[in-house]
Design an enzyme around this catalytic site. Sequence first.
Site, short mmCIF file in Angstrom:
data_model
loop_
_atom_site.label_atom_id
_atom_site.label_comp_id
_atom_site.label_asym_id
_atom_site.label_seq_id
_atom_site.Cartn_x
_atom_site.Cartn_y
_atom_site.Cartn_z
N VAL A 62 -1.67 23.45 -21.46
CA VAL A 62 -2.91 24.24 -21.32
C VAL A 62 -3.09 24.80 -19.90
O VAL A 62 -3.87 25.73 -19.70
CB VAL A 62 -4.16 23.41 -21.72
CG1 VAL A 62 -4.16 23.11 -23.20
CG2 VAL A 62 -4.30 22.14 -20.88
N SER A 140 -16.77 13.31 -18.88
CA SER A 140 -16.58 11.85 -18.84
C SER A 140 -17.77 11.23 -18.14
O SER A 140 -18.43 11.87 -17.32
CB SER A 140 -15.31 11.51 -18.05
OG SER A 140 -15.29 10.14 -17.74
N TYR A 153 -9.91 13.09 -10.80
CA TYR A 153 -10.38 13.10 -12.20
C TYR A 153 -11.89 13.32 -12.27
O TYR A 153 -12.36 14.15 -13.06
CB TYR A 153 -9.99 11.76 -12.83
CG TYR A 153 -10.32 11.63 -14.30
CD1 TYR A 153 -9.52 12.24 -15.27
CD2 TYR A 153 -11.40 10.86 -14.73
CE1 TYR A 153 -9.82 12.10 -16.63
CE2 TYR A 153 -11.69 10.72 -16.08
CZ TYR A 153 -10.89 11.33 -17.02
OH TYR A 153 -11.19 11.19 -18.37
N ALA A 155 -13.80 14.75 -10.10
CA ALA A 155 -14.11 16.13 -9.69
C ALA A 155 -13.95 17.09 -10.88
O ALA A 155 -14.78 17.97 -11.10
CB ALA A 155 -13.21 16.56 -8.54
N ILE A 186 -13.05 4.54 -23.60
CA ILE A 186 -12.63 4.60 -25.00
C ILE A 186 -11.22 4.02 -25.11
O ILE A 186 -10.36 4.31 -24.26
CB ILE A 186 -12.62 6.06 -25.51
CG1 ILE A 186 -13.93 6.81 -25.12
CG2 ILE A 186 -12.37 6.12 -27.02
CD1 ILE A 186 -15.21 6.25 -25.67
P1 NAP Z 1 -4.76 10.61 -24.40
O1 NAP Z 1 -4.64 9.62 -25.51
O2 NAP Z 1 -3.90 10.46 -23.20
O3 NAP Z 1 -4.54 12.07 -25.06
C1 NAP Z 1 -4.52 13.22 -24.27
C2 NAP Z 1 -3.53 14.20 -24.89
O4 NAP Z 1 -3.54 15.39 -24.07
C3 NAP Z 1 -2.08 13.68 -24.91
O5 NAP Z 1 -1.45 13.97 -26.13
C4 NAP Z 1 -1.46 14.45 -23.76
O6 NAP Z 1 -0.07 14.62 -23.88
C5 NAP Z 1 -2.18 15.77 -23.87
N1 NAP Z 1 -1.99 16.57 -22.67
C6 NAP Z 1 -1.87 16.14 -21.38
N2 NAP Z 1 -1.65 17.18 -20.56
C7 NAP Z 1 -1.62 18.30 -21.34
C8 NAP Z 1 -1.40 19.67 -21.07
N3 NAP Z 1 -1.17 20.11 -19.82
N4 NAP Z 1 -1.45 20.54 -22.10
C9 NAP Z 1 -1.65 20.11 -23.36
N5 NAP Z 1 -1.84 18.81 -23.68
C10 NAP Z 1 -1.83 17.91 -22.68
O7 NAP Z 1 -6.26 10.70 -23.85
P2 NAP Z 1 -7.68 10.41 -24.54
O8 NAP Z 1 -8.17 9.13 -24.01
O9 NAP Z 1 -7.63 10.67 -25.99
O10 NAP Z 1 -8.55 11.54 -23.80
C11 NAP Z 1 -8.95 12.75 -24.41
C12 NAP Z 1 -9.96 13.43 -23.47
O11 NAP Z 1 -11.08 12.57 -23.31
C13 NAP Z 1 -9.43 13.68 -22.07
O12 NAP Z 1 -9.89 14.92 -21.58
C14 NAP Z 1 -9.99 12.56 -21.27
O13 NAP Z 1 -10.11 12.89 -19.90
C15 NAP Z 1 -11.34 12.38 -21.93
N6 NAP Z 1 -11.95 11.07 -21.72
C16 NAP Z 1 -11.30 9.96 -22.12
C17 NAP Z 1 -11.90 8.73 -21.89
C18 NAP Z 1 -11.24 7.43 -22.30
O14 NAP Z 1 -11.77 6.37 -21.92
N7 NAP Z 1 -10.16 7.44 -23.04
C19 NAP Z 1 -13.13 8.65 -21.25
C20 NAP Z 1 -13.75 9.82 -20.85
C21 NAP Z 1 -13.15 11.04 -21.09
P3 NAP Z 1 0.92 13.56 -23.12
O15 NAP Z 1 0.72 12.27 -23.84
O16 NAP Z 1 2.27 14.15 -23.27
O17 NAP Z 1 0.43 13.53 -21.69
#
Ligand code: NAP
Length: 245
Positions: A62, A140, A153, A155, A186
Amino acid sequence: MRLEGKVAVITGGASGIGRETALVFAREGASVGIWDFDESGIEVAQHIEKNGGKSFFARVDVSKIQEVEKALEETEKELGNIDILINNAGITRDGFLTKMASEDWQKVIEVNLTGVFNCSQAVARKMMERQEGVIINSSSVVGVYGNVGQTNYSATKSGVIGLTKTWSKELGKKGIRVNAVAPGFIATPMTEKVPGKILDMMREKTPLGRLGQPEDIANAYLFLASDEGAFVNGAVLQVDGGLVL
Ligand code: NAP
């Protein structure tokens, strides 16, 4: 079915929150475009198709505008006009301010902020032609309160709130709603990297006494994407069990 006939694109749809969102949206009748760096997004698309839904995987970084534009063209060809964009892809490269490598600063900005800009700009141009659409951004709890060790992150996640509020004003007039979800901690592959001691502390600080599950966030995305959220615009929905950092 709350998303019958809709086309939704979910960035980061191969894993964690994005994967669960793809499955929930498909069950609610949406055709689902999965845009991810991670090729395992193909399996998510295949799973949806096997269960009678419609889905398309595009491998896309992205942070690269040419890849986003190509994915948009291919997705529209396969699924039709995009009604819903979930800017969910995100990464962490944690470290204290004084120890953070500039590459780690840059990388997180590129994916979490420029990535949201790239996808939204490309898709919003199309939505504006039709005067309708929904964009939901992933912020977040740390973008609201800040967090030790997450300079880059936090920021980006605060920046996402700024983008959301600005776009809700610019695009709201064109029939496009823009909101953000700010998850607490999460249980996903992203938080598997967080030391257990920290996760225990976060659980204790959360009044509901648990970490969130991917479906907790998928359901918040669903509410905002569906007509149930028709008058919600410029909001930051905190889905964090009441956690205050
Ligand atoms: P996750 O399991 O790591 O999933 C994120 C996905 O995004 C992965 O498949 C990753 O691919 C993909 N990705 C990374 N860089 C990318 C890029 N440049 N282009 C396209 N895809 C890309 O994370 P998640 O916990 O589900 O998080 C989802 C969203 O929620 C994120 O924005 C995260 O910051 C936000 N969030 C999560 C939490 C939490 O506690 N989990 C809390 C607050 C906010 P790779 O595996 O190959 O990197």
